[in-house]
Design an enzyme around this catalytic site. Structure first.
Site, PDB file in Angstrom:
ATOM      1  N   GLU A 206       0.836  -1.197   0.000  1.00  0.00           N
ATOM      2  CA  GLU A 206       0.000   0.000   0.000  1.00  0.00           C
ATOM      3  C   GLU A 206       0.873   1.251   0.000  1.00  0.00           C
ATOM      4  O   GLU A 206       1.718   1.431   0.876  1.00  0.00           O
ATOM      5  CB  GLU A 206      -0.896  -0.010   1.245  1.00  0.00           C
ATOM      6  CG  GLU A 206      -2.104   0.892   1.063  1.00  0.00           C
ATOM      7  CD  GLU A 206      -2.882   1.087   2.354  1.00  0.00           C
ATOM      8  OE1 GLU A 206      -3.666   2.044   2.402  1.00  0.00           O
ATOM      9  OE2 GLU A 206      -2.685   0.294   3.291  1.00  0.00           O
TER      10      GLU A 206
ATOM     11  N   ASP B 299       9.278   5.627  -6.985  1.00  0.00           N
ATOM     12  CA  ASP B 299       7.924   6.153  -7.058  1.00  0.00           C
ATOM     13  C   ASP B 299       7.989   7.383  -7.944  1.00  0.00           C
ATOM     14  O   ASP B 299       8.954   8.147  -7.873  1.00  0.00           O
ATOM     15  CB  ASP B 299       7.398   6.514  -5.663  1.00  0.00           C
ATOM     16  CG  ASP B 299       5.892   6.687  -5.698  1.00  0.00           C
ATOM     17  OD1 ASP B 299       5.195   5.782  -6.190  1.00  0.00           O
ATOM     18  OD2 ASP B 299       5.395   7.743  -5.256  1.00  0.00           O
ATOM     19  N   SER B 300       6.989   7.528  -8.796  1.00  0.00           N
ATOM     20  CA  SER B 300       7.063   8.627  -9.763  1.00  0.00           C
ATOM     21  C   SER B 300       5.687   9.179 -10.060  1.00  0.00           C
ATOM     22  O   SER B 300       4.670   8.569  -9.713  1.00  0.00           O
ATOM     23  CB  SER B 300       7.710   8.124 -11.058  1.00  0.00           C
ATOM     24  OG  SER B 300       6.958   7.065 -11.601  1.00  0.00           O
TER      25      SER B 300
ATOM     26  N   ARG C 157      13.081   9.393 -14.618  1.00  0.00           N
ATOM     27  CA  ARG C 157      13.504   8.057 -14.180  1.00  0.00           C
ATOM     28  C   ARG C 157      14.981   7.835 -14.516  1.00  0.00           C
ATOM     29  O   ARG C 157      15.740   7.322 -13.699  1.00  0.00           O
ATOM     30  CB  ARG C 157      12.617   6.985 -14.836  1.00  0.00           C
ATOM     31  CG  ARG C 157      12.713   5.633 -14.171  1.00  0.00           C
ATOM     32  CD  ARG C 157      11.576   4.690 -14.563  1.00  0.00           C
ATOM     33  NE  ARG C 157      10.292   5.182 -14.128  1.00  0.00           N
ATOM     34  CZ  ARG C 157       9.402   5.796 -14.913  1.00  0.00           C
ATOM     35  NH1 ARG C 157       9.627   5.945 -16.189  1.00  0.00           N
ATOM     36  NH2 ARG C 157       8.271   6.252 -14.423  1.00  0.00           N
TER      37      ARG C 157
HETATM   38  P1  IMP Z   1       4.613   4.478 -10.429  1.00  0.00           P
HETATM   39  O1  IMP Z   1       5.834   5.197 -10.025  1.00  0.00           O
HETATM   40  O2  IMP Z   1       4.899   3.233 -11.183  1.00  0.00           O
HETATM   41  O3  IMP Z   1       3.659   4.304  -9.271  1.00  0.00           O
HETATM   42  O4  IMP Z   1       3.864   5.407 -11.516  1.00  0.00           O
HETATM   43  C1  IMP Z   1       3.079   6.491 -11.181  1.00  0.00           C
HETATM   44  C2  IMP Z   1       2.273   7.032 -12.347  1.00  0.00           C
HETATM   45  O5  IMP Z   1       2.864   8.265 -12.768  1.00  0.00           O
HETATM   46  C3  IMP Z   1       2.170   6.184 -13.601  1.00  0.00           C
HETATM   47  O6  IMP Z   1       1.106   5.277 -13.535  1.00  0.00           O
HETATM   48  C4  IMP Z   1       1.907   7.256 -14.659  1.00  0.00           C
HETATM   49  O7  IMP Z   1       0.553   7.641 -14.647  1.00  0.00           O
HETATM   50  C5  IMP Z   1       2.737   8.421 -14.156  1.00  0.00           C
HETATM   51  N1  IMP Z   1       4.099   8.376 -14.734  1.00  0.00           N
HETATM   52  C6  IMP Z   1       5.254   8.126 -14.066  1.00  0.00           C
HETATM   53  N2  IMP Z   1       6.300   8.157 -14.917  1.00  0.00           N
HETATM   54  C7  IMP Z   1       5.783   8.397 -16.133  1.00  0.00           C
HETATM   55  C8  IMP Z   1       6.378   8.513 -17.427  1.00  0.00           C
HETATM   56  O8  IMP Z   1       7.586   8.365 -17.646  1.00  0.00           O
HETATM   57  N3  IMP Z   1       5.520   8.766 -18.439  1.00  0.00           N
HETATM   58  C9  IMP Z   1       4.181   8.913 -18.256  1.00  0.00           C
HETATM   59  N4  IMP Z   1       3.567   8.791 -17.100  1.00  0.00           N
HETATM   60  C10 IMP Z   1       4.374   8.544 -16.021  1.00  0.00           C
END
Ligand code: IMP
Length: 204
Positions: free
Chosen positions: A44, A72-73, A180
């Site tokens: 979570e 995390d992004s 990233r």
């Molecule tokens: P997580 O870090 O995998 O939880 O991603 C978080 C969300 O941020 C993703 O589902 C996308 O909606 C958005 N996101 C993160 N990095 C990118 C990217 O490089 N391109 C487009 N959307 C992104």
């Protein structure tokens, strides 16, 4: 000693990319996915910052004696006060296409289209020691999608450094400037030093 690193994700693309990069940096490490380490279920993400969420994820394998690594992004839009931010994946609750539609609708009356992608990558060691690195890329949200590649908000994110959207860029072009790519480069530098410290500490 053979270190065991667990990438706190079940996202195959992310794991392949990280395994290649970390594997070349640290050939004497075994790099596992969450599932590969026998850790089932989703973690979570209830933090309010990218830093918190990446540490929350990396701490799960660390508590089991592994070195945990997680990222995390998300997308932070200036005129929306930084939203969707840590809620980027869950913005509409209905996936990428609806997230993009919602973003366009929220920005329909805004002149300021400035935004940035942020990525934070963390490693947590079994003793709780934590390494964190952040990468960012600035750009603008277009009024309509452009390009077919990528994922998430890529078709709406115009990157001035590339002169195109992330969805119009090749993977190599995107990785060279992306949040990233930048977080990973900074993280690898810190992580290399930190892992040497831990290996030497265990030796004496
Ligand atoms: P997580 O870090 O995998 O939880 O991603 C978080 C969300 O941020 C993703 O589902 C996308 O909606 C958005 N996101 C993160 N990095 C990118 C990217 O490089 N391109 C487009 N959307 C992104």
């Amino acid at each position: 000693m053979m270190e065991k690193i667990v990438l706190a994700s079940n996202n195959k693309k992310k794991i392949t990319e990280l395994r290649t990069i970390l594997g070349s940096l640290m050939p004497d490490c075994e790099i596992l996915s969450l599932r590969g380490a026998g850790i089932e279920g989703d973690i979570e993400e209830n933090g309010t910052t990218f830093e918190e969420n990446s540490v929350i994820k990396a701490s799960v394998p660390a508590r089991l004696g592994y070195i945990g690594i997680a990222d995390d992004s998300g997308l932070c839009v200036d005129s929306l006060g930084g939203a969707p931010g840590v809620y980027s994946a869950r913005y509409s609750g209905k996936g990428d296409a609806e997230n993009n539609k919602k973003l366009l609708s929220e920005l329909s009356d805004k002149n300021d289209r400035g935004a940035k992608f942020v990525c934070v990558m963390s490693a947590v060691f079994p003793d709780g020691d934590t390494v964190t690195a952040r990468g960012e890329v600035s750009g603008m949200i277009l009024t309509a999608p452009r390009g077919e590649d990528g994922f998430g908000y890529d078709p709406l994110f115009y990157c001035p450094e590339l002169g195109k959207t992330f969805a119009e860029a090749s993977a190599d072009e995107k990785n060279a400037v992306s949040h990233r790519g930048r977080a990973l480069a900074a993280f690898c530098e810190l992580f290399k030093e930190r892992i040497c410290f831990h290996q030497n500490k265990d030796r004496f």
